[in-house]
Design an enzyme around this catalytic site. Structure first.
Site, short mmCIF file in Angstrom:
data_model
loop_
_atom_site.label_atom_id
_atom_site.label_comp_id
_atom_site.label_asym_id
_atom_site.label_seq_id
_atom_site.Cartn_x
_atom_site.Cartn_y
_atom_site.Cartn_z
N HIS A 1 1.13 -1.30 0.03
CA HIS A 1 -0.08 -0.02 0.00
C HIS A 1 0.69 1.48 0.44
O HIS A 1 0.65 2.63 0.48
CB HIS A 1 -0.94 0.18 1.35
CG HIS A 1 -1.97 0.31 0.78
ND1 HIS A 1 -2.73 2.05 1.43
CD2 HIS A 1 -3.35 0.21 0.73
CE1 HIS A 1 -3.97 1.71 0.67
NE2 HIS A 1 -4.20 0.65 -0.05
N HIS B 1 -6.62 -1.90 -11.51
CA HIS B 1 -6.81 -1.43 -10.15
C HIS B 1 -8.20 -1.23 -10.60
O HIS B 1 -8.04 -0.87 -11.55
CB HIS B 1 -5.64 -0.62 -9.59
CG HIS B 1 -6.02 0.21 -8.62
ND1 HIS B 1 -6.85 1.60 -8.30
CD2 HIS B 1 -6.03 0.20 -7.34
CE1 HIS B 1 -7.24 2.17 -6.97
NE2 HIS B 1 -5.75 0.70 -6.26
#
Ligand SMILES: [Mg+2]
Length: 383
Positions: free
Chosen positions: A185, A286
């Site tokens: 992340h 994504h």
């Protein structure tokens, strides 16, 4: 055919939808959004409308080029997300006009369905192993989790152990053959990324995502070495061919993850995917977003040979107020089976947006912001 009007709708849980109307009565839908910056992207769409109203919506390459190059300044999340949603809506119109799905217009699908993964959490102490088991019970063959909580540049080995325990519990819960993606992340800095990647290698992960922030791509060379074969993925915070060319030419990324709602839409993401294919790099789009974005993603999965898996947000924790099926009439279009979802076949993006419900929820809107985390010493921590 001419474009007559662009209208944006800020809808829960954290999305922005765009409707483009034409004088032929055809309408197209797109999803121009950057999570946490929905209103800024909507304002940019409104500015860009000046270059669109009165133009033929079918001239997508030219409109894209004008919207990208024509304002002198270019690139970045806000600009490229606004352009992305417009581009998706233009393809939706063009497909409806031609009576063909976007994938059919772009050469025809190379696959009928695409493997998807399910998000299983992992941010704050959570039962990721139970979530993984439940995903596998629902037919998923791959899951993705966050690897750590906030992590200092150099942090305690106790946090490394917690990450390993979490990943080990998930691996034990799902067995050796379910794909596990671990997302760092962008919250892990290079010194700890080295440690974590080395320790995670024995778990045979499907990939580690954003091992460091994309702006630290020069670190990938060293990280790839210590990762000992674990594929490295990144790209949700890169927005164009020009952003991707550096990471691709350096040769240390294995999977790119552009977001077709952030990276200039279908037109640009297709070109990024083709660049990656030339480097033998895989594509995993994504998409923690809404139904219009997912439909655009699936059209791309249909035509991009190097696509191997697709992110999707059905039931993700962000979607407590509204989930993605709420906004479409033809819910059956997202046909999940055996851990895969079918490429929509209907003209355009292949979905029928429930405009009445979009308008109802746009009256509620949202001001979604990501959490701001702090380290124990009070300093800001990457989320
Ligand atoms: Mg990510």
């Amino acid at each position: 055919m001419k474009i007559t009007r662009l209208t944006t709708f800020i809808v829960p849980p954290r999305w922005c939808f765009l409707k483009i109307e034409t004088d032929a009565g055809l309408v197209g839908w797109g999803e121009p959004v950057l999570e946490g910056r929905a209103h800024a992207v909507a304002a940019m769409v409104e500015e860009m409308a000046d270059a669109l109203v009165g133009r033929d919506p079918r001239h997508i390459e030219d409109l894209w080029t004008v919207l990208y190059r024509g304002a002198f300044y270019r690139g970045g999340g806000i600009h490229m997300s606004a352009l992305a949603g417009i581009d998706q809506a233009l393809w939706d119109i063009k497909g409806k006009d031609a009576g063909l799905s976007v994938a059919q217009m772009l050469g025809g699908p190379v696959r009928d369905r695409i493997r998807v993964y399910s998000w299983i959490g992992g941010d704050r102490p959570a039962d990721t192993a139970a979530a993984a088991r439940s995903a596998v019970a629902r037919g998923f063959t791959a899951v993705k989790m966050n690897g750590t909580e906030e992590l200092q540049y150099v942090d305690s080995h106790a946090k490394v152990e917690r990450c390993l325990e979490n990943v080990a519990a998930v691996r034990e819960a799902v067995g050796p053959h379910v794909g596990i993606g671990v997302d760092f992340h962008g919250r892990v800095h290079k010194p700890m990324a080295k440690v974590l990647l080395k320790e995670l290698a024995p778990y045979k992960l499907m990939f580690v995502e954003e091992p460091v922030l994309s702006e630290h791509h020069e670190a990938l060379r060293e990280l790839a070495h210590v990762a000992d074969g674990t594929p490295l993925a990144l790209g949700e915070r890169l927005y164009s061919r020009w952003d991707f060319k550096r990471v691709l030419s350096e040769g240390y990324v294995d999977i790119i993850q552009p977001d077709p709602s952030h990276a200039g839409g279908i037109t640009e993401t297709r070109k990024i995917a083709a660049m990656a294919e030339a480097y033998d790099v895989a594509l995993a789009l994504h998409c923690p977003l809404g139904p219009i974005a997912l439909a655009a993603n699936l059209q791309l999965d249909g035509i991009c040979y190097n696509a191997f898996i697709q992110e999707q947000s059905l039931g993700i924790h962000y979607n407590a107020s509204n989930d993605l099926l709420d906004y479409v009439h033809n819910r059956e279009v997202f046909d999940y089976r055996d851990g895969m979802v079918a490429i929509p076949q209907a003209p355009g993006l292949g979905i029928e947006v429930n405009e009445d419900y979009v308008r109802e929820r746009a009256a509620v809107g949202h001001r979604w912001r990501n959490p701001v985390w702090r380290h124990a010493d009070g300093s800001f921590a990457e989320w």
